[in-house]
Design an enzyme around this catalytic site. Structure first.
Site, mmCIF file in Angstrom:
data_model
loop_
_atom_site.group_PDB
_atom_site.id
_atom_site.type_symbol
_atom_site.label_atom_id
_atom_site.label_comp_id
_atom_site.label_asym_id
_atom_site.label_seq_id
_atom_site.Cartn_x
_atom_site.Cartn_y
_atom_site.Cartn_z
ATOM 1 N N PHE A 89 64.683 20.773 46.041
ATOM 2 C CA PHE A 89 65.870 21.355 45.759
ATOM 3 C C PHE A 89 65.873 22.164 44.324
ATOM 4 O O PHE A 89 66.377 23.641 44.203
ATOM 5 C CB PHE A 89 67.047 20.369 46.158
ATOM 6 C CG PHE A 89 68.349 21.079 45.935
ATOM 7 C CD1 PHE A 89 68.923 22.405 46.619
ATOM 8 C CD2 PHE A 89 69.423 20.318 44.663
ATOM 9 C CE1 PHE A 89 70.141 22.771 46.186
ATOM 10 C CE2 PHE A 89 70.524 21.122 44.510
ATOM 11 C CZ PHE A 89 70.976 22.149 45.349
ATOM 12 N N THR A 98 72.623 11.933 47.380
ATOM 13 C CA THR A 98 71.552 11.545 46.677
ATOM 14 C C THR A 98 71.629 10.561 45.547
ATOM 15 O O THR A 98 70.491 9.642 45.385
ATOM 16 C CB THR A 98 71.184 13.045 46.090
ATOM 17 O OG1 THR A 98 70.951 14.025 46.837
ATOM 18 C CG2 THR A 98 69.656 12.743 45.299
ATOM 19 N N ASN A 102 68.457 3.464 49.146
ATOM 20 C CA ASN A 102 67.009 3.602 49.880
ATOM 21 C C ASN A 102 65.879 3.112 48.866
ATOM 22 O O ASN A 102 64.943 2.462 49.164
ATOM 23 C CB ASN A 102 66.752 4.713 50.382
ATOM 24 C CG ASN A 102 67.458 5.242 51.692
ATOM 25 O OD1 ASN A 102 67.990 4.484 52.342
ATOM 26 N ND2 ASN A 102 67.993 6.631 51.633
ATOM 27 N N TYR A 156 78.740 14.307 40.579
ATOM 28 C CA TYR A 156 77.520 13.926 39.760
ATOM 29 C C TYR A 156 78.116 12.442 39.081
ATOM 30 O O TYR A 156 77.399 11.557 39.202
ATOM 31 C CB TYR A 156 77.271 14.888 38.748
ATOM 32 C CG TYR A 156 75.975 14.475 38.024
ATOM 33 C CD1 TYR A 156 74.549 14.275 38.543
ATOM 34 C CD2 TYR A 156 76.134 14.267 36.520
ATOM 35 C CE1 TYR A 156 73.378 14.234 37.912
ATOM 36 C CE2 TYR A 156 75.034 14.075 35.878
ATOM 37 C CZ TYR A 156 73.669 14.229 36.419
ATOM 38 O OH TYR A 156 72.563 13.527 35.804
#
Length: 312
Positions: A35, A91, A98, A144
């Protein structure tokens, strides 16, 4: 030889980290969804026998066997992380879940690349790790800032609940070769505008300050932090305590590029911090680290990189 996973490995910081790990003899798995990462950042590593590149988004689980994980995956400039703020939060948060799950399964030590943005627009200056910050939870930058704060929470909860070996570093403004030319960060903005002969855009009156750490210094600190004893999880500030106003930086870039660009002033963006400077006392004490590269020397290397990139 350690088998090491670097998420966001084709990005600005990740590609430099992959290089350093390979140079010291590690086996590196570089994961990126491209990205903001760029294959050109790691093309020169593809023929290395101990380097592997995988396209993968960390918001989905990853099943690999590794001994250490550097979690750098996340767009880090306002232009990129505000482009898709929901995905930015995913993310930081799903990516942390994860990668922590992977680390728990394979019993790997894991380092989180956090950010000085966890301090928000600070009331304490310079910022020590003990400061909890002043962050707007519903602002334009929150995807963020709060995503990274939540990631830190997850790391420490996995550490306490599952006895996972974690390391958390809070990265302050970093610059150097392989920055994205359109990432909206002040160093790349000023250099690209100066090299193109465009007006240099300064937001506010130019009196707001930042501290700029050269990428080589930053990577050295990350490697040292990863190798600290298990009983020291951090967080630890990594950055250059040398403080410069935006006007000082612009004038330095103009001088080093021999540019005739003019300075133009625009309104300050919402929630833009007025000051940002790391207290690196803990880094000096625990990892025997402080930055070595002077701003002028680092800017010269960065200008050389952008001059070549723009010529291509």
């Amino acid at each position: 030889m350690n088998r090491i996973l670097v998420t966001g490995g084709a990005g600005f910081l990740g590609s430099h980290l992959c290089e350093r790990l390979l140079a010291r003899g590690d086996d590196v798995l570089c994961v990126d969804n491209f990205f903001t990462g760029d294959k050109r950042n790691v093309t020169h590593l593809l023929q290395h026998p101990h380097f592997e590149l995988m396209r993968h988004d960390v918001t989905f689980p990853l099943y690999v066997e590794v001994e250490r994980i550097f979690n750098l995956a996340c767009p880090a400039s306002p232009i990129h992380y505000q482009h898709d703020p929901v995905q930015t939060t995913k993310t930081s948060v799903h990516g942390a879940i994860n990668m922590l799950g992977l680390a728990k399964r394979v019993k790997a030590r894991i380092l989180q690349a956090s950010t000085s943005e966890v301090y928000g627009d600070p009331e304490v200056h310079p910022q020590p790790e003990s400061y909890w910050g002043r962050v707007n939870p519903i602002g334009m930058r929150s995807c963020y800032d709060e995503g990274k704060r939540c990631a830190e929470t997850l790391f420490f909860d996995y550490h306490r609940q599952h006895r996972l070996e974690i390391k958390v570093v809070r990265i302050f403004n970093t610059y150097g070769p392989r920055m994205h030319p359109n990432d909206g960060r002040v160093v790349s903005n000023f250099i690209v505008q100066a090299l193109r002969g465009h007006d240099i855009t300064i937001y506010g009156d130019g009196s707001q300050t930042r501290s700029f750490c050269y990428v080589d210094d930053l990577i050295e600190a990350m490697l040292r932090m990863m190798d600290t004893p298990a009983d020291f999880p951090g967080p630890i500030n990594i950055g250059n305590p040398g403080e410069f106003t935006m006007l000082e930086l612009a004038e330095k870039v103009l001088h080093l590029t021999n540019s005739r660009s003019k300075l133009v002033f625009q309104p300050l963006p919402a929630d833009d911090p007025k000051q940002r400077q790391p207290d690196i006392s803990l880094a000096k004490e625990r990892i025997d680290w402080e930055p070595k590269v002077a701003l002028g020397d680092g800017l010269t290397e960065t200008i050389t990189y952008f001059r070549k990139l723009l010529a291509e």
